[in-house]
Design a protein around this motif. Structure first.
Motif, mmCIF file in Angstrom:
data_model
loop_
_atom_site.group_PDB
_atom_site.id
_atom_site.type_symbol
_atom_site.label_atom_id
_atom_site.label_comp_id
_atom_site.label_asym_id
_atom_site.label_seq_id
_atom_site.Cartn_x
_atom_site.Cartn_y
_atom_site.Cartn_z
ATOM 1 N N VAL A 39 40.510 35.966 72.247
ATOM 2 C CA VAL A 39 41.262 35.344 73.350
ATOM 3 C C VAL A 39 42.264 36.327 73.933
ATOM 4 C CG1 VAL A 39 42.979 33.573 73.879
ATOM 5 C CG2 VAL A 39 40.938 32.973 72.596
ATOM 6 N N LEU A 40 42.924 37.066 73.040
ATOM 7 C CA LEU A 40 43.892 38.062 73.503
ATOM 8 C C LEU A 40 43.203 39.143 74.343
ATOM 9 C CD1 LEU A 40 46.782 39.092 73.477
ATOM 10 C CD2 LEU A 40 46.259 40.312 71.352
ATOM 11 N N GLU A 41 42.029 39.606 73.884
ATOM 12 C CA GLU A 41 41.295 40.609 74.647
ATOM 13 C C GLU A 41 40.841 40.053 75.993
ATOM 14 O OE1 GLU A 41 39.379 42.833 70.707
ATOM 15 O OE2 GLU A 41 38.118 41.710 72.110
ATOM 16 N N ALA A 42 40.395 38.753 75.984
ATOM 17 C CA ALA A 42 39.952 38.130 77.232
ATOM 18 C C ALA A 42 41.101 38.003 78.225
ATOM 19 C CB ALA A 42 39.330 36.770 76.945
ATOM 20 N N VAL A 80 41.457 42.208 85.701
ATOM 21 C CA VAL A 80 40.684 41.760 86.865
ATOM 22 C C VAL A 80 41.603 41.293 87.984
ATOM 23 C CG1 VAL A 80 39.091 39.985 87.665
ATOM 24 C CG2 VAL A 80 38.628 41.203 85.543
ATOM 25 N N SER A 81 42.662 40.568 87.624
ATOM 26 C CA SER A 81 43.584 40.052 88.638
ATOM 27 C C SER A 81 44.308 41.181 89.358
ATOM 28 C CB SER A 81 44.596 39.112 87.972
ATOM 29 O OG SER A 81 43.940 38.014 87.395
ATOM 30 N N MET A 82 44.673 42.198 88.590
ATOM 31 C CA MET A 82 45.424 43.302 89.200
ATOM 32 C C MET A 82 44.515 44.199 90.057
ATOM 33 S SD MET A 82 47.869 44.352 85.974
ATOM 34 C CE MET A 82 48.497 45.774 86.882
ATOM 35 N N ASN A 83 43.255 44.304 89.679
ATOM 36 C CA ASN A 83 42.323 45.158 90.417
ATOM 37 C C ASN A 83 41.118 44.338 90.874
ATOM 38 O OD1 ASN A 83 43.619 47.935 89.752
ATOM 39 N ND2 ASN A 83 43.362 46.948 87.748
ATOM 40 N N PHE A 84 41.422 43.300 91.580
ATOM 41 C CA PHE A 84 40.421 42.320 91.953
ATOM 42 C C PHE A 84 39.264 42.939 92.749
ATOM 43 C CE2 PHE A 84 38.704 38.834 94.499
ATOM 44 C CZ PHE A 84 38.454 37.897 93.522
ATOM 45 N N LYS A 85 39.598 43.872 93.672
ATOM 46 C CA LYS A 85 38.580 44.416 94.574
ATOM 47 C C LYS A 85 37.642 45.380 93.867
ATOM 48 C CE LYS A 85 41.469 43.975 98.703
ATOM 49 N NZ LYS A 85 42.090 44.697 99.848
ATOM 50 N N GLN A 86 38.026 45.870 92.698
ATOM 51 C CA GLN A 86 37.181 46.825 91.996
ATOM 52 C C GLN A 86 36.061 46.153 91.207
ATOM 53 O OE1 GLN A 86 39.576 49.347 89.533
ATOM 54 N NE2 GLN A 86 40.955 49.954 91.217
ATOM 55 N N TYR A 87 36.071 44.805 91.104
ATOM 56 C CA TYR A 87 35.070 44.083 90.309
ATOM 57 C C TYR A 87 34.228 43.199 91.215
ATOM 58 C CZ TYR A 87 37.812 45.490 86.263
ATOM 59 O OH TYR A 87 38.469 46.221 85.316
ATOM 60 N N THR A 88 32.993 43.015 90.829
ATOM 61 C CA THR A 88 32.105 42.149 91.601
ATOM 62 C C THR A 88 32.454 40.694 91.327
ATOM 63 O OG1 THR A 88 30.463 41.978 89.848
ATOM 64 C CG2 THR A 88 30.264 43.859 91.367
ATOM 65 N N GLU A 89 31.928 39.846 92.192
ATOM 66 C CA GLU A 89 32.182 38.405 92.015
ATOM 67 C C GLU A 89 31.620 37.918 90.687
ATOM 68 O OE1 GLU A 89 31.089 34.148 94.173
ATOM 69 O OE2 GLU A 89 30.697 36.032 95.223
ATOM 70 N N GLU A 90 30.467 38.452 90.293
ATOM 71 C CA GLU A 90 29.851 38.049 89.019
ATOM 72 C C GLU A 90 30.728 38.462 87.835
ATOM 73 O OE1 GLU A 90 27.140 36.348 86.458
ATOM 74 O OE2 GLU A 90 27.280 36.219 88.661
ATOM 75 N N GLU A 91 31.309 39.665 87.898
ATOM 76 C CA GLU A 91 32.153 40.168 86.822
ATOM 77 C C GLU A 91 33.435 39.336 86.711
ATOM 78 O OE1 GLU A 91 30.972 44.896 86.658
ATOM 79 O OE2 GLU A 91 32.537 44.192 88.058
ATOM 80 N N ALA A 144 34.463 36.998 83.505
ATOM 81 C CA ALA A 144 35.751 37.198 82.811
ATOM 82 C C ALA A 144 36.493 35.876 82.662
ATOM 83 C CB ALA A 144 36.604 38.209 83.578
ATOM 84 N N TYR A 145 36.533 35.079 83.750
ATOM 85 C CA TYR A 145 37.214 33.784 83.679
ATOM 86 C C TYR A 145 36.486 32.831 82.740
ATOM 87 C CZ TYR A 145 40.741 34.612 87.253
ATOM 88 O OH TYR A 145 41.839 35.065 87.923
ATOM 89 N N GLU A 146 35.160 32.790 82.833
ATOM 90 C CA GLU A 146 34.400 31.867 81.982
ATOM 91 C C GLU A 146 34.520 32.242 80.503
ATOM 92 O OE1 GLU A 146 30.442 31.965 83.449
ATOM 93 O OE2 GLU A 146 30.832 30.573 85.133
ATOM 94 N N ARG A 147 34.495 33.554 80.228
ATOM 95 C CA ARG A 147 34.631 33.988 78.831
ATOM 96 C C ARG A 147 36.010 33.602 78.271
ATOM 97 N NH1 ARG A 147 33.107 37.118 74.752
ATOM 98 N NH2 ARG A 147 34.648 38.451 73.720
ATOM 99 N N ALA A 148 37.051 33.809 79.054
ATOM 100 C CA ALA A 148 38.403 33.459 78.604
ATOM 101 C C ALA A 148 38.522 31.959 78.367
ATOM 102 C CB ALA A 148 39.440 33.918 79.628
ATOM 103 N N HIS A 149 37.939 31.183 79.299
ATOM 104 C CA HIS A 149 37.998 29.723 79.157
ATOM 105 C C HIS A 149 37.219 29.257 77.921
ATOM 106 C CE1 HIS A 149 38.177 25.517 80.264
ATOM 107 N NE2 HIS A 149 36.850 25.444 80.147
#
Length: 378
Positions: A66-69, A76-87, A91-96
């Protein structure tokens, strides 16, 4: 004075032996059933503890994940544009999902913890019940020995005296009453306690589900009070009988513990025990007889004399055993012979079997002193 029919006494004695033997078998079966339940609960408790260890390990791993997620989500939030929509979605689904798994892990651990605590409480009750059953079997064995030896000797001695005839009949009545009392105590004690433990544990679960943890905690508190009260009563009954410590530790330690227990139960009375001689083991016949005599004297002082202060003095030397039981009760007139005073007759009989002497010194409103001296025959 009519001659006693020894054949009738022997028939009664044999019938009592059969009855007590059946009672002993019933108690043994109760003890064995409790042992089976105890073993089953112990196994279940061990399984729960093993599951707890696994859940704790899984929980620790989940917390790390959970901490890693969360770190990944922050990246991802800080560098939103560097990641694809799928990524981003992954990331959100894994954390949830990890957070949900951790929550389920915590809930499961809490359920197992509650079940573990309940099993441990029930095991304590079963352990006390098993000990009490063992104690009662030991006491019944003493009754059997008395019926097969001491009572036979008493019956033969009663042929020449009407008073001793009455005493023998009183012994038979007392043995029957004791058998009934033991049966009733077992039914009202261990059996009822186990039933109440099970029902109360079920009630706590329902209260927790229906009314929440606060109400459940109140029920647990009441549950503890009920078990503690039952346990105190069991201990009182055990020490009111002949404790097994008499066989294991001897007369002095057993008397000390017995008198302390009686004092705690009769919290309005003070019982002082003084041993001024040697603290050593005695032959079994001396320990049993002296314990019974002191027990009878103390019970008489509490029940009949309404004493609030009792002093028991014991001195064991190489030559003799000296005992004195003194109370500040209402006393009695020693010149008046009451037909129902079988307790004193029984005490005198026990001392005479040991070739000792016993005296009763008492006056109205002046208390009572029972003095005993038993020679130690090499």
């Amino acid at each position: 004075m009519k001659k006693i029919n020894m054949k009738s006494i022997d028939e009664i004695r044999e019938e009592m032996i059969d009855t007590v033997t059946c009672s002993k078998s019933d108690i043994f079966r109760i003890g064995e059933q409790c042992r089976q339940d105890y073993d089953s609960m112990t196994t279940e408790l061990q399984n729960i503890k093993q599951m707890m260890v696994k859940l704790i390990e899984e929980g620790n791993k989940l917390e790390e994940q959970v901490l890693e997620a969360r770190v990944m989500l922050s990246e991802v939030s800080m560098n939103f544009k560097q990641y694809t929509e799928e990524e981003v979605r992954e990331a959100y689904e894994r954390a949830h999902q990890l957070q949900m798994d951790l929550s389920i892990n915590w809930q499961y651990k809490k359920q197992l913890l509650d079940k573990r605590d309940d099993l441990e409480r029930r095991l304590i009750g079963l352990d006390k019940t098993i000990d009490r059953a063992d104690q009662l079997i030991s006491q019944i064995s003493v009754v059997m020995n008395y019926l097969t030896s001491d009572l036979k000797q008493v019956g033969e001695a009663l042929e020449n005296a009407k008073a001793k005839q009455d005493f023998g009949l009183k012994i038979i009545e007392a043995q029957e009453e004791e058998r009934k009392r033991l049966s009733r105590e077992i039914h009202d004690g261990p059996a009822q306690m186990l039933a109440n433990v099970i029902m109360r544990s079920d009630l706590i679960e329902r209260v927790y589900r229906d009314k929440g943890p606060d109400e459940a905690f109140t029920e647990i508190h009441n549950y503890k009070i009920m078990v503690r009260s039952a346990l105190y009563e069991v201990r009182r009954i055990i020490y009111d009988l002949r404790p097994m410590a008499l066989d294991d530790l001897g007369l002095v330690p057993t008397l000390r513990k017995y008198l302390q227990t009686i004092e705690e139960y009769h919290n309005q009375s003070k019982i002082n025990f003084v041993n001024s001689g040697k603290e050593c083991r005695l032959p079994a016949k001396y320990e049993v007889a002296l314990f019974r005599i002191i027990q009878e004297s103390v019970q008489n002082a509490l029940k009949h004399a309404n004493a609030c202060e009792i002093k028991v003095s014991l001195e064991i030397t190489d030559a003799a055993i000296t005992v004195m039981i003194k109370d500040n009760g209402i006393g009695f007139d020693t010149s008046q012979k009451k037909p129902e005073s079988f307790g004193m007759i029984g005490m005198r009989e026990r001392v005479e079997l040991l070739e000792g002497e016993i005296t009763f010194d008492s006056k109205i409103n002046k208390g009572t002193v029972v003095s005993i001296r038993v020679p130690l025959i090499s």
